[in-house]
Design a protein around this motif. Structure first.
Motif, PDB file in Angstrom:
ATOM      1  N   HIS A   1       0.838  -1.209   0.000  1.00  0.00           N
ATOM      2  CA  HIS A   1       0.000   0.000   0.000  1.00  0.00           C
ATOM      3  C   HIS A   1       0.870   1.255   0.000  1.00  0.00           C
ATOM      4  N   ALA A   2       1.901   1.263   0.824  1.00  0.00           N
ATOM      5  CA  ALA A   2       2.776   2.436   0.915  1.00  0.00           C
ATOM      6  C   ALA A   2       3.519   2.672  -0.398  1.00  0.00           C
ATOM      7  N   ILE A   3       4.013   1.601  -1.006  1.00  0.00           N
ATOM      8  CA  ILE A   3       4.740   1.731  -2.266  1.00  0.00           C
ATOM      9  C   ILE A   3       3.810   2.190  -3.377  1.00  0.00           C
ATOM     10  N   HIS A   4       2.583   1.636  -3.412  1.00  0.00           N
ATOM     11  CA  HIS A   4       1.633   2.044  -4.441  1.00  0.00           C
ATOM     12  C   HIS A   4       1.275   3.519  -4.298  1.00  0.00           C
ATOM     13  N   LYS A   5       1.198   3.994  -3.066  1.00  0.00           N
ATOM     14  CA  LYS A   5       0.893   5.412  -2.846  1.00  0.00           C
ATOM     15  C   LYS A   5       2.006   6.287  -3.428  1.00  0.00           C
ATOM     16  N   GLN A   6       3.272   5.872  -3.174  1.00  0.00           N
ATOM     17  CA  GLN A   6       4.394   6.618  -3.741  1.00  0.00           C
ATOM     18  C   GLN A   6       4.357   6.588  -5.273  1.00  0.00           C
ATOM     19  N   ILE A   7       4.086   5.433  -5.814  1.00  0.00           N
ATOM     20  CA  ILE A   7       4.040   5.304  -7.272  1.00  0.00           C
ATOM     21  C   ILE A   7       2.975   6.210  -7.858  1.00  0.00           C
ATOM     22  N   GLN A   8       1.765   6.171  -7.278  1.00  0.00           N
ATOM     23  CA  GLN A   8       0.651   6.915  -7.863  1.00  0.00           C
ATOM     24  C   GLN A   8       0.780   8.422  -7.676  1.00  0.00           C
ATOM     25  N   GLU A   9       1.612   8.846  -6.756  1.00  0.00           N
ATOM     26  CA  GLU A   9       1.879  10.285  -6.611  1.00  0.00           C
ATOM     27  C   GLU A   9       2.587  10.845  -7.834  1.00  0.00           C
ATOM     28  N   HIS A  10       3.353  10.010  -8.519  1.00  0.00           N
ATOM     29  CA  HIS A  10       4.211  10.504  -9.602  1.00  0.00           C
ATOM     30  C   HIS A  10       3.958   9.840 -10.955  1.00  0.00           C
ATOM     31  N   ALA A  11       3.266   8.712 -10.995  1.00  0.00           N
ATOM     32  CA  ALA A  11       3.152   7.939 -12.230  1.00  0.00           C
ATOM     33  C   ALA A  11       2.127   8.532 -13.174  1.00  0.00           C
ATOM     34  N   PRO A  12       2.294   8.337 -14.469  1.00  0.00           N
ATOM     35  CA  PRO A  12       1.249   8.720 -15.422  1.00  0.00           C
ATOM     36  C   PRO A  12      -0.053   7.996 -15.092  1.00  0.00           C
ATOM     37  N   HIS A  13      -1.164   8.701 -15.235  1.00  0.00           N
ATOM     38  CA  HIS A  13      -2.456   8.117 -14.865  1.00  0.00           C
ATOM     39  C   HIS A  13      -2.856   6.963 -15.779  1.00  0.00           C
ATOM     40  N   ASP A  14      -2.295   6.920 -16.983  1.00  0.00           N
ATOM     41  CA  ASP A  14      -2.680   5.845 -17.900  1.00  0.00           C
ATOM     42  C   ASP A  14      -1.714   4.666 -17.849  1.00  0.00           C
ATOM     43  N   ALA A  15      -0.715   4.715 -16.972  1.00  0.00           N
ATOM     44  CA  ALA A  15       0.203   3.586 -16.846  1.00  0.00           C
ATOM     45  C   ALA A  15      -0.496   2.424 -16.141  1.00  0.00           C
ATOM     46  N   ILE A  16      -0.145   1.209 -16.502  1.00  0.00           N
ATOM     47  CA  ILE A  16      -0.630   0.024 -15.797  1.00  0.00           C
ATOM     48  C   ILE A  16       0.256  -0.208 -14.591  1.00  0.00           C
ATOM     49  N   LEU A  17      -0.353  -0.386 -13.425  1.00  0.00           N
ATOM     50  CA  LEU A  17       0.391  -0.692 -12.205  1.00  0.00           C
ATOM     51  C   LEU A  17       0.127  -2.144 -11.837  1.00  0.00           C
ATOM     52  N   GLY A  18       1.047  -3.011 -12.197  1.00  0.00           N
ATOM     53  CA  GLY A  18       0.906  -4.431 -11.921  1.00  0.00           C
ATOM     54  C   GLY A  18       1.661  -4.818 -10.661  1.00  0.00           C
ATOM     55  N   SER A  19       1.096  -5.748  -9.916  1.00  0.00           N
ATOM     56  CA  SER A  19       1.753  -6.260  -8.717  1.00  0.00           C
ATOM     57  C   SER A  19       2.098  -7.732  -8.921  1.00  0.00           C
ATOM     58  N   SER A  20       3.309  -8.100  -8.504  1.00  0.00           N
ATOM     59  CA  SER A  20       3.760  -9.487  -8.624  1.00  0.00           C
ATOM     60  C   SER A  20       3.266 -10.361  -7.482  1.00  0.00           C
ATOM     61  N   THR A  21       2.370  -9.847  -6.668  1.00  0.00           N
ATOM     62  CA  THR A  21       1.927 -10.587  -5.485  1.00  0.00           C
ATOM     63  C   THR A  21       1.485 -12.006  -5.827  1.00  0.00           C
ATOM     64  N   SER A  22       1.908 -12.954  -4.988  1.00  0.00           N
ATOM     65  CA  SER A  22       1.511 -14.341  -5.194  1.00  0.00           C
ATOM     66  C   SER A  22       0.280 -14.708  -4.380  1.00  0.00           C
TER      67      SER A  22
END
Length: 482
Positions: free
Chosen positions: A92-113
């Motif tokens: 959650h913390a990392i995704h928050k950092q990513i979404q603060e700066h990432a393009p809104h149309d980028a795909i944010l994929g998680s490798s979670t198993s």
């Protein structure tokens, strides 16, 4: 296209290699000061093994950069892959950092198993941007990736993710409903639990359990999976017969799937000790290379039939560009796989012939003798060939073959292949080949179609002004002074 990889461990490094070797620019964010070295080790393995799966060259590598700030890393990214440890609060913390700066149309994929996408999306600034894309190690070789959307995930994003993954040679499996641990890991967990009990109860060692997999059903699963394997086991009567015959066994007390042995220090030491005895004589790097070589060999075998992962490789290879024409067409551009080398450490003589055959096949496609033409009943058969071996070629070398048409009249086609390594600087072999056009239905020689004959004539005209190639017309044992 640009991908950002957040977290450069084993899985993150595999994602770096998968994107980079398919021509994407890749940026990496990982605070580990040793991240560049670790990713470099993964890339070394990937550069050795991934191109070995293909009979065409992969696109030129993209640019790899490392960044100390998240903002710099995700700037301009089309795909962002998070591969941090399996802690929901950390993700959650990392995704928050990513979404603060990432393009809104980028795909944010998680490798979670294990986590469901709805769990990852909880509290996110843009929940619909987050999707599970769970790969399997080594990511740069194994094609499977579980794509898990939630109810909040737009179908357009899921489809775009699928298309991008296919474009880098992966096999996206869209999971119909989100569930803890998705599909594959739930199956693996069942086998893992049974394995722990077998060791804990003294039934088998770690090596014996691994042997039961790698010498038996593991080989079947690689090509057919679980259900198709059991369909075959049912014989001519099929799946219904298999289930009727073996279904009652499901009620027998064979399994402990709902239980797991306690992870005592004694059990951990027992398993670790058996594992050390099994493969402790090899380093992790050696084990990785052994694994990769075996995977390449098995997947290349599957490639011939188009089964399982082999079908994915074939589909991806068909999208790889072929080199442009220069003076002579480039009919082969590929890396030499490990399986092409012999006990001397260089390419086996039979593989020179195989590479020459691939050049002939590619040239035939260029003049219109493709799969459709062959299916209609026409093709060229090789009736005579002569190979000259001029230089050694080792695994990992990139071969380039050019093809010159020496003559073509009526049913005959006379080709001369030059085989190079070192970016086309070193001539390693030549192959002279005479072919006859065949009517496959009558099993007799015949004239090619007008379209094929015209295309071939254009090549003859183009190559007619070139000097005869050195080595053409030679015979076995001819001296250089002849």
């Amino acid at each position: 296209m640009k991908a950002t990889i957040v977290g450069g461990g084993v899985i993150g490094g595999g994602w770096v290699a998968r994107f980079l070797l398919n021509g994407w620019d890749v940026s990496v964010f990982d605070p580990d000061p040793d991240a560049a070295r670790k990713i470099g080790d993964v890339l070394a393995n990937a550069r050795r093994s991934l191109p070995s799966l293909y009979d065409r060259a992969l696109p030129p590598e993209g640019a790899l950069t490392f960044h100390e700030s998240m903002a710099d890393a995700v700037s301009g990214a089309n795909w962002i892959q998070e591969s941090v440890p399996e802690r929901l609060d950390l993700k959650h913390a990392i995704h928050k950092q990513i979404q603060e700066h990432a393009p809104h149309d980028a795909i944010l994929g998680s490798s979670t198993s294990g986590f469901k996408p709805s769990e990852l999306q909880d509290g996110a600034d843009r929940p619909a941007q987050v999707i599970v894309t769970h790969p399997f190690n080594p990511v740069y070789l194994l094609p499977l990736v579980e794509v898990v959307p939630s109810a909040l995930t737009p179908s357009a994003l899921t489809e775009r993710a699928r298309d991008i993954l296919i474009s880098i040679g992966m096999k996206p499996l869209i999971v119909r409903k989100e569930i803890d641990a998705h599909i594959a890991d739930r199956l693996l967990e069942a086998v893992w639990r049974e394995g722990l009990w077998l060791v804990s109860d003294g039934i088998a060692t770690t090596e014996e359990i691994d042997d039961s997999i790698r010498y038996g059903f593991g080989l079947r699963w690689a090509q057919m999976g679980l259900f198709e394997t059991y369909r075959v086991a049912g014989g001519e009567a099929g799946m219904k017969h298999f289930m009727a015959q073996f279904g009652p066994a499901l009620k027998w007390p064979w399994t402990k799937l709902m239980d797991v042995p306690e992870f005592t220090d004694e059990l951990v030491d027992l398993i670790a000790g058996q594992s050390d005895a099994q493969s402790g004589h090899m380093s992790i790097r050696e084990l990785e290379r052994l694994r990769d070589d075996n995977l390449v060999g098995m997947m290349r075998a599957l490639k011939k039939s188009g089964s399982g992962a082999g079908g994915t490789i074939n589909s991806h290879e068909a999208t790889l560009p072929t080199p442009d024409f220069v003076d002579l067409p480039v009919t082969v551009s590929r890396q030499v796989p490990q399986s092409w080398t012999d006990y001397n450490g260089h390419m086996n003589e039979a593989k020179y012939q195989e590479a020459s055959s691939q050049a002939t096949d590619r040239f035939m496609e260029m003049i219109g003798v493709d799969a459709t033409y062959v299916a209609s009943g026409g093709s060229y058969f090789t009736v005579e060939s002569h190979l000259r071996f001029l230089e050694e070629v080792k695994e990992g070398s990139v071969l380039k073959i050019t093809t010159q048409v020496l003559s073509a009249a009526g049913k005959k086609m006379h080709l001369f292949h030059r085989m190079y390594k070192d970016q086309g600087e070193t001539l390693v072999a030549t192959s002279e080949t005479l072919l006859l056009h065949m009517d496959l239905n009558a099993r007799k020689t015949s004239l090619p179609s007008r379209a094929v004959a015209d295309c071939l004539a254009a090549f003859v005209q183009s190559h007619s002004g070139m000097p005869p190639p050195e080595g053409a017309g030679r015979y076995v044992g001819q001296s250089d002074r002849s």
